[in-house]
Enzyme design. Structure first.
Site, PDB file in Angstrom:
ATOM      1  N   GLU A 207      -4.752  -8.877  -1.099  1.00  0.00           N
ATOM      2  CA  GLU A 207      -5.778  -8.399   0.179  1.00  0.00           C
ATOM      3  C   GLU A 207      -7.171  -8.363  -0.086  1.00  0.00           C
ATOM      4  O   GLU A 207      -7.601  -7.425  -0.849  1.00  0.00           O
ATOM      5  CB  GLU A 207      -5.133  -7.415   1.080  1.00  0.00           C
ATOM      6  CG  GLU A 207      -3.772  -7.536   1.712  1.00  0.00           C
ATOM      7  CD  GLU A 207      -3.357  -6.416   2.526  1.00  0.00           C
ATOM      8  OE1 GLU A 207      -4.400  -5.864   3.224  1.00  0.00           O
ATOM      9  OE2 GLU A 207      -2.271  -6.210   2.597  1.00  0.00           O
TER      10      GLU A 207
ATOM     11  N   GLU B 295       0.721  -1.059   0.163  1.00  0.00           N
ATOM     12  CA  GLU B 295       0.012  -0.070   0.088  1.00  0.00           C
ATOM     13  C   GLU B 295       0.904   1.267   0.165  1.00  0.00           C
ATOM     14  O   GLU B 295       0.891   1.914   0.911  1.00  0.00           O
ATOM     15  CB  GLU B 295      -0.905   0.020   1.356  1.00  0.00           C
ATOM     16  CG  GLU B 295      -2.028  -1.203   1.205  1.00  0.00           C
ATOM     17  CD  GLU B 295      -2.979  -1.158   2.204  1.00  0.00           C
ATOM     18  OE1 GLU B 295      -2.963  -0.611   3.026  1.00  0.00           O
ATOM     19  OE2 GLU B 295      -4.088  -1.886   1.858  1.00  0.00           O
TER      20      GLU B 295
HETATM   21  C1  BGP Z   1      -4.332  -3.361   4.714  1.00  0.00           C
HETATM   22  C2  BGP Z   1      -3.082  -3.736   5.379  1.00  0.00           C
HETATM   23  C3  BGP Z   1      -3.108  -5.011   6.074  1.00  0.00           C
HETATM   24  C4  BGP Z   1      -4.135  -5.112   7.051  1.00  0.00           C
HETATM   25  C5  BGP Z   1      -5.579  -4.814   6.360  1.00  0.00           C
HETATM   26  C6  BGP Z   1      -6.785  -4.859   7.257  1.00  0.00           C
HETATM   27  O1  BGP Z   1      -4.426  -2.175   4.519  1.00  0.00           O
HETATM   28  O2  BGP Z   1      -2.057  -3.853   4.249  1.00  0.00           O
HETATM   29  O3  BGP Z   1      -1.696  -5.216   6.911  1.00  0.00           O
HETATM   30  O4  BGP Z   1      -4.192  -5.206   8.185  1.00  0.00           O
HETATM   31  O5  BGP Z   1      -5.497  -3.431   5.916  1.00  0.00           O
HETATM   32  O6  BGP Z   1      -6.670  -3.774   8.040  1.00  0.00           O
HETATM   33  P1  BGP Z   1      -6.883  -3.878   9.549  1.00  0.00           P
HETATM   34  O7  BGP Z   1      -6.006  -4.931  10.089  1.00  0.00           O
HETATM   35  O8  BGP Z   1      -6.829  -2.505   9.934  1.00  0.00           O
HETATM   36  O9  BGP Z   1      -8.371  -4.235   9.860  1.00  0.00           O
END
Ligand code: BGP
Length: 479
Positions: free
Chosen positions: A377, A184
């Site tokens: 993701e 990201e």
């Molecule tokens: C993305 C990140 C991840 C992950 C995911 C979910 O933006 O790359 O590392 O954490 O989001 O977000 P969260 O963990 O805040 O629920």
């Protein structure tokens, strides 16, 4: 190109995605140095540290630091990888903690214990038929580099990152052909400390300028290591990684459409540089007008041109809408706020669920860049309940995935080249934004609470068996 209507390509890479700082533990073991995330506590101070408020840039007594123990993947990776293999994973996305190989970032040779840990992990994956997809930098960097150099704001960090990446390619290239540079890469603006080691107080009053300078250094570093990856690992492929934040206009009022266009152009900017190899003209003009255009060295633009990626990967969780109406209701998303979309339902954490938005994103990205895409993701954070007999029924998670897979299929049917899909995350782990493990994403449950208490025991949820069947049938059976 896939010509089978409504079918995923034969070699489609199904799997899951992890990040070192959210699963590993062993934060000081095996010679590892501290990373920026090791200073992110649970609770309300977390966000302040992620954004780099200097007054809390040291461990605070009485706070719990989830990255320190995490879900103990550092010690349990064999057991976890075996579970992923049981689901039939073709690919596993992992990240490498830079400070495990270079504890302060400034060493000239890598820490051999760190090299051994990742080598063992990759060997285990390959032994079980799982292809590694490796992120070089996922929301962390050696803490020393943040404190000493104000992180990526300093150009000298490029060389240190290149040294670290070279080690990764030389040591792990035998096992890993698929790579990503910065997770990201756009997140630098949203949480500059964790992403890029930036401490706003050291930014001479202009934090945004610091972020764009740091971002430019990351772009240059990414282009250098993309080229290097191709040279060192025969047959390797390097991707960039974007937070796909698709925004719709809240109404068809031209003012709303314009505000939305602004958001989407900004979201595309990062991929424009890494896929097309140049700063887009509109963003360049905007940055110059705002005084945020980064300092560049002669040759930088040429480096960007020569280091473009082979595929574009992205995270996708939700969509937003935009409106110029100051009273429009705003809702949370992935470290962003957006205007509420009345047509969508939301997760327990308020993120708006939009499977069709995934199809729209795939089509838009493919049409714009015309290179293969990889969803690295996607998933839903939800509260799970363990029944008395130990089973975990999570139909809401299965529904979420099913709806998204159907839309992926339609995008593939429309002609989009999609290489693969890695869910976030195949096993419960520490949430990046809230630190809660009870914001559960996994097909595998981890017996642990938000303060790290629990046996760490792993249990298969209903979605575990469902995803196994999806992979077995290459996405044919989604029931
Ligand atoms: C993305 C990140 C991840 C992950 C995911 C979910 O933006 O790359 O590392 O954490 O989001 O977000 P969260 O963990 O805040 O629920």
């Amino acid at each position: 190109m896939n010509n089978n209507f409504n079918k995923f390509p034969k070699d489609f890479l199904w799997g899951g995605a992890l990040a070192a700082n959210q699963c590993e533990s062993g934060y000081k073991e095996g010679g590892k140095g501290l990373t920026t995330v090791d200073l992110c506590p649970a609770g309300e101070n977390r966000r302040k540290v992620m954004e780099g408020k200097i007054d809390i840039l040291r461990p605070i007594e009485g706070e719990y630091y989830p990255s320190h123990e995490s879900i103990d993947f550092y010690h349990r990776f064999r057991e976890d990888i075996a579970l992923f293999a049981e689901m039939g994973f073709k690919v596993l996305r992992v990240s490498i903690a830079w400070s495990r190989l270079y504890p302060t970032g400034e060493e000239l040779t890598p820490n051999q214990e760190g090299v051994k840990f990742y080598k063992d992990m990759f060997k285990e994956m390959v032994k079980l038929g799982i292809e590694p997809l490796v992120t070089l930098s996922h929301y962390e960097m050696p803490l020393e580099l943040a404190l000493k150099y104000n992180g990526w704001n300093d150009r000298s960090v490029i060389d240190m990152f290149v040294r670290f990446s070279k080690t990764c390619f030389e040591e792990f290239g035998e096992y890993a052909k698929l790579w990503l540079t910065f997770n990201e890469v756009d997140s630098i603006i949203r949480h500059p400390f964790t992403t890029a080691g930036i401490i706003p107080e050291l930014c001479d009053g202009d934090e945004i300028k610091c972020c764009y300078q740091a971002l430019h250094h990351q772009f240059v570093a990414a282009a250098i290591v993309t080229k290097m990856c191709h040279e060192i690992i025969p047959g390797s492929k390097m991707g960039c990684m974007l937070t796909k934040l698709m925004t719709y206009p809240r109404t068809c009022a031209p003012e709303d459409v314009l505000a939305t266009q602004d958001k989407n152009l900004d979201n595309n900017f990062y991929a424009d540089v890494m896929v097309l190899g140049e700063y887009p003209r509109l963003k360049t003009v905007q940055l110059k007008n705002n005084g945020h255009y980064p300092k560049m060295e002669e040759g930088d633009l040429q480096i960007l041109k020569e280091g473009t990626v082979d595929f574009l990967s992205f995270s996708y969780y939700m969509t937003m809408t935009e409106s110029v109406d100051p009273d429009a209701e705003r809702v949370p998303g992935n470290t962003v706020l957006g205007v509420k979309n009345p047509y969508l339902k939301s997760s327990d954490w308020g993120w708006q669920i939009d499977p069709i938005g995934l199809r729209i994103s795939l089509i838009e990205l493919y049409d714009r860049y015309r290179i293969p895409l990889f969803i690295v993701e996607n998933g839903i954070g939800a509260k799970d309940v363990v029944e008395d007999d130990g089973s975990i029924h999570d139909p809401y998670r299965i529904d979420y995935f099913r709806a998204h897979f159907k839309e992926m299929k339609k995008a593939v049917d429309a002609g989009v080249e999609l290489m693969g899909y890695t869910s976030w995350a195949p096993i419960d782990l520490i949430s990046a934004s809230t630190s809660q493990i009870t914001k559960r994403y996994g097909f595998i449950y981890v017996d642990q609470d938000d303060l790290g208490n629990g046996s760490h025991e792993r249990k298969r949820k209903d979605s575990f068996y469902w995803y196994k069947k999806v992979i077995e049938t290459n996405g044919e059976d989604l029931d």
